[in-house]
Design an enzyme around this catalytic site. Structure first.
Site, PDB file in Angstrom:
ATOM      1  N   HIS A 391      47.176  42.257  45.688  1.00  0.00           N
ATOM      2  CA  HIS A 391      47.498  43.616  45.242  1.00  0.00           C
ATOM      3  C   HIS A 391      48.887  43.636  44.634  1.00  0.00           C
ATOM      4  O   HIS A 391      49.772  42.921  45.102  1.00  0.00           O
ATOM      5  CB  HIS A 391      47.436  44.599  46.423  1.00  0.00           C
ATOM      6  CG  HIS A 391      47.359  46.028  45.995  1.00  0.00           C
ATOM      7  ND1 HIS A 391      48.481  46.784  45.757  1.00  0.00           N
ATOM      8  CD2 HIS A 391      46.294  46.822  45.738  1.00  0.00           C
ATOM      9  CE1 HIS A 391      48.104  47.990  45.372  1.00  0.00           C
ATOM     10  NE2 HIS A 391      46.791  48.048  45.355  1.00  0.00           N
ATOM     11  N   GLU A 444      39.143  46.988  47.676  1.00  0.00           N
ATOM     12  CA  GLU A 444      37.844  46.795  47.031  1.00  0.00           C
ATOM     13  C   GLU A 444      36.845  46.036  47.926  1.00  0.00           C
ATOM     14  O   GLU A 444      35.645  46.238  47.826  1.00  0.00           O
ATOM     15  CB  GLU A 444      38.008  45.993  45.728  1.00  0.00           C
ATOM     16  CG  GLU A 444      38.998  46.536  44.756  1.00  0.00           C
ATOM     17  CD  GLU A 444      38.449  47.690  43.934  1.00  0.00           C
ATOM     18  OE1 GLU A 444      37.349  48.164  44.246  1.00  0.00           O
ATOM     19  OE2 GLU A 444      39.136  48.094  42.985  1.00  0.00           O
TER      20      GLU A 444
HETATM   21  C1  LIG Z   1      45.205  42.918  42.161  1.00  0.00           C
HETATM   22  C2  LIG Z   1      45.883  41.880  41.277  1.00  0.00           C
HETATM   23  C3  LIG Z   1      45.549  42.184  39.809  1.00  0.00           C
HETATM   24  C4  LIG Z   1      47.392  41.946  41.498  1.00  0.00           C
HETATM   25  O1  LIG Z   1      47.950  40.984  40.692  1.00  0.00           O
HETATM   26  P1  LIG Z   1      49.522  40.745  40.516  1.00  0.00           P
HETATM   27  O2  LIG Z   1      50.342  41.476  41.489  1.00  0.00           O
HETATM   28  O3  LIG Z   1      49.819  40.972  39.090  1.00  0.00           O
HETATM   29  O4  LIG Z   1      49.609  39.227  40.935  1.00  0.00           O
HETATM   30  P2  LIG Z   1      49.795  38.037  39.951  1.00  0.00           P
HETATM   31  O5  LIG Z   1      48.774  38.130  38.864  1.00  0.00           O
HETATM   32  O6  LIG Z   1      51.229  38.039  39.570  1.00  0.00           O
HETATM   33  O7  LIG Z   1      49.436  36.790  40.873  1.00  0.00           O
HETATM   34  C5  LIG Z   1      50.373  36.114  41.671  1.00  0.00           C
HETATM   35  C6  LIG Z   1      49.767  34.775  42.086  1.00  0.00           C
HETATM   36  O8  LIG Z   1      48.720  35.029  43.039  1.00  0.00           O
HETATM   37  C7  LIG Z   1      47.486  34.555  42.529  1.00  0.00           C
HETATM   38  N1  LIG Z   1      46.458  35.543  42.843  1.00  0.00           N
HETATM   39  C8  LIG Z   1      46.609  36.891  42.881  1.00  0.00           C
HETATM   40  N2  LIG Z   1      45.456  37.473  43.251  1.00  0.00           N
HETATM   41  C9  LIG Z   1      44.576  36.452  43.439  1.00  0.00           C
HETATM   42  C10 LIG Z   1      43.224  36.430  43.820  1.00  0.00           C
HETATM   43  N3  LIG Z   1      42.552  37.556  44.093  1.00  0.00           N
HETATM   44  N4  LIG Z   1      42.616  35.246  43.906  1.00  0.00           N
HETATM   45  C11 LIG Z   1      43.292  34.111  43.647  1.00  0.00           C
HETATM   46  N5  LIG Z   1      44.583  34.076  43.291  1.00  0.00           N
HETATM   47  C12 LIG Z   1      45.215  35.236  43.183  1.00  0.00           C
HETATM   48  C13 LIG Z   1      47.661  34.405  41.042  1.00  0.00           C
HETATM   49  O9  LIG Z   1      46.794  33.428  40.535  1.00  0.00           O
HETATM   50  C14 LIG Z   1      49.107  34.010  40.961  1.00  0.00           C
HETATM   51  O10 LIG Z   1      49.179  32.649  41.283  1.00  0.00           O
HETATM   52  P3  LIG Z   1      50.211  31.680  40.483  1.00  0.00           P
HETATM   53  O11 LIG Z   1      51.571  32.115  40.978  1.00  0.00           O
HETATM   54  O12 LIG Z   1      49.802  30.327  40.929  1.00  0.00           O
HETATM   55  O13 LIG Z   1      50.010  31.935  39.024  1.00  0.00           O
HETATM   56  C15 LIG Z   1      45.394  40.455  41.650  1.00  0.00           C
HETATM   57  O14 LIG Z   1      45.716  40.175  42.982  1.00  0.00           O
HETATM   58  C16 LIG Z   1      43.907  40.267  41.386  1.00  0.00           C
HETATM   59  O15 LIG Z   1      43.524  39.948  40.264  1.00  0.00           O
HETATM   60  N6  LIG Z   1      43.037  40.461  42.429  1.00  0.00           N
HETATM   61  C17 LIG Z   1      41.610  40.296  42.245  1.00  0.00           C
HETATM   62  C18 LIG Z   1      40.981  41.547  41.636  1.00  0.00           C
HETATM   63  C19 LIG Z   1      40.940  42.694  42.607  1.00  0.00           C
HETATM   64  O16 LIG Z   1      40.578  42.565  43.764  1.00  0.00           O
HETATM   65  N7  LIG Z   1      41.291  43.874  42.082  1.00  0.00           N
HETATM   66  C20 LIG Z   1      41.313  45.088  42.858  1.00  0.00           C
HETATM   67  C21 LIG Z   1      42.713  45.494  43.187  1.00  0.00           C
HETATM   68  S1  LIG Z   1      42.775  46.893  44.259  1.00  0.00           S
END
Ligand SMILES: CC(C)(COP(=O)(O)OP(=O)(O)OC[C@H]1O[C@@H](n2cnc3c(N)ncnc32)[C@H](O)[C@@H]1OP(=O)(O)O)[C@@H](O)C(=O)NCCC(=O)NCCS
Length: 505
Positions: A391, A444
């Protein structure tokens, strides 16, 4: 152009002693029309007390006439020097989520600088010289003031008004929380019952919309249909520009709109599946009526309550993209339907409305607990995101996920057990393969499990979310309109330097 903090700070600062009572501090801030007061002892800064601290205190049972500010202030706050650049102040305020910082000169308190002061400077800078470097995606930037609610990601806590959202989901009805968001206070029993009756009477589709809905439903997704239907509702109801109506009329429109959205969405769903829409039942509260209109059957009390709790948990969640969109549109003085159509559009994006259905699809794909670890490892090694984990704001447990896990457990069933096994495996695998990223279950994951268990079809997961979030959007629209200023930010121009001669055609 560089600006020093002393050019824009409020000076002299308003101060009080640490043993001042909360009620004295409140009236001081009211009298001086300020959002913070610097707390001093023998002329040294020992703390800062803000409106937010007063709000926190008012949510407890402390006696404001006896309680001193010492316990509620931020002790030993960061301070700025008079010669510090505005950009340093900006970064302190946005990065640490402060709203006010004391300014000192050789150790003496000489002023206070607020987010509002900094925004003023950003506005008076010449075009091309941005007021500050703002993080991409506006992450962490404070762009408005609200008393609807807030999210404290680090603490794993979010609230509606002064109440924990999770506590509200545990103890109150959906309609009670609706009243809280619209009117600012929880209703007593009598008011609550009257409100349930009031909104139940507003659920029917207007005739023009009922006639056109089959055509609207036949193309696109349920959220596409909702966007179109809300636009029709506003036009058909003849809602004038928001700028031209008063708060009572705006509230009446908002009640009507929020009451009719579930009717629209369930009718759209049924029409898309060749079924006749089920008319709303005025004798049923919001969640029970929703399941009724969706399936044509009364849900069991356990399912109705589980859906009601999901709806309470998703009614609002800080300044997310769709809420911001609704407020931007409301700030132009456009009508309520326009603001909600925009918000639905923002919600429909996969990065926002998300897809609890995708988490469920993952469970389907994994199939059995013994396949979970290999499946998750492969996916993460491939660079895929595991749906329902991670998140932007919560870097620990998402309180909605914790609550919904409990709801899912209460409902029971094989899917719930399986989901919990996959959850544990996923958290372990992510900790192993993505150390330090703090990836935990988000809303989710169990939302999909709960909705599926309660008989809500997958293509209605995000629309169900929209039913509750419309109320949050409407509360924000009303708040924006009550103290409006056009939201009109600036962009940094990065194209070829102008002016250049226009080439002949
Ligand atoms: C929610 C979300 C978009 C937040 O992303 P964010 O804060 O921008 O985090 P980042 O994209 O900067 O990710 C940070 C690191 O964690 C990893 N990561 C984050 N969420 C992940 C997940 N669900 N599965 C695997 N790896 C994940 C990224 O690959 C990244 O790794 P890296 O440093 O090796 O590149 C992200 O966690 C995600 O895509 N989750 C899955 C989709 C989801 O459940 N969405 C509903 C949200 S309520």
């Amino acid at each position: 152009m560089s600006t020093a903090v002393q050019e824009l700070m409020s000076s002299p600062p308003v101060t009080c002693a640490a043993d001042t009572t909360l009620s004295e501090a409140t009236s001081l801030m009211d009298r001086r029309q300020i959002g913070s007061v610097v707390v001093t002892e023998r002329d040294a800064v020992v703390g800062i007390l803000t409106e937010r601290d007063l709000l926190r205190a008012s949510a407890t049972d402390v006696d404001p006439h006896a309680e001193s500010v010492r316990r509620w202030m931020t002790a030993d706050p960061d301070v700025l020097g008079v010669d510090d650049e505005v950009d340093a102040a900006w970064s302190g305020l946005t990065h640490h989520h402060y709203r006010h910082l004391p300014v000192v000169d050789h150790g003496d308190l000489v002023g206070v600088v607020s987010m509002r002061d900094l925004l003023t400077v950003a506005q008076i800078r010449p075009a091309g010289e941005s007021g500050a470097d703002v993080p991409r995606g506006l992450e962490g930037v404070v762009v408005a003031e609200t008393s609807v609610g807030d999210v404290r990601g680090r603490e794993g806590f979010y609230h509606y008004r002064q109440y924990s959202a999770v506590d509200l989901a545990a103890t109150r009805s959906f309609e009670d929380v609706w009243v809280l968001l619209f009117d600012g206070a929880l209703p007593d029993r009598e008011r609550s019952e009257a409100f349930v009756r009031e909104v139940a009477a507003l659920r029917s589709l207007p005739p023009v919309l009922a006639d056109l809905l089959p055509a609207v439903a036949s193309v696109g997704s349920p959220l596409d249909a909702l966007r179109t239907a809300v636009s029709l509702l506003g036009a058909e109801s003849g809602w004038p520009a928001g700028l031209d109506i008063d708060a009572d009329e705006r509230r009446a429109q908002a009640l009507r709109l929020c009451a009719v959205v579930p009717t629209i969405l369930t009718a759209v769903h049924r029409l898309r599946h060749g079924l006749a829409p089920v008319p709303p039942r005025p004798d049923l509260p919001f969640a029970a009526n929703y399941l009724w209109m969706l399936t044509g059957e009364e849900g069991s009390p356990a399912h109705v309550r589980a859906v009601e709790q999901y709806l309470i948990l998703t009614i609002d969640h800080g300044f997310n993209a769709s809420t911001f969109t609704a407020r931007v549109i409301a700030s132009t003085g456009a009508d309520l339907a326009a603001a909600i159509v925009g918000a639905v559009g923002a919600l429909s994006g996969p990065l926002h409305g998300g897809a609890p259905s995708r988490a469920l699809a993952m469970l389907d794909d994994i199939g059995s607990p013994d396949r979970a670890e290999a499946w998750i490892r492969d996916a993460v090694m491939r660079g895929d995101r595991i749906m329902g984990f991670g998140h932007r704001v919560y870097k620990g447990d998402d309180p909605r996920s914790l609550f919904l896990r409990g709801v899912a457990r209460g409902l029971g069933g094989d899917l719930v057990d399986f989901a919990e096994q996959v959850e544990r495996t996923t958290v372990d695998v992510l900790a192993d393969l993505k150390p330090g990223r703090e990836l935990y279950t988000n809303v989710e994951f169990f939302a999909g499990v709960v909705m599926h268990t309660c008989g809500i079809p997958r293509d209605m997961f995000t629309p169900t979310f929209a039913c509750s979030r419309t109320i949050g959007w409407a509360a924000h629209v009303m708040e924006q309109a009550a103290n409006n200023r056009l939201i009109r930010p600036a962009a940094r121009y990065v194209g070829p330097p102008p002016p250049q001669p226009v080439p002949a055609p």
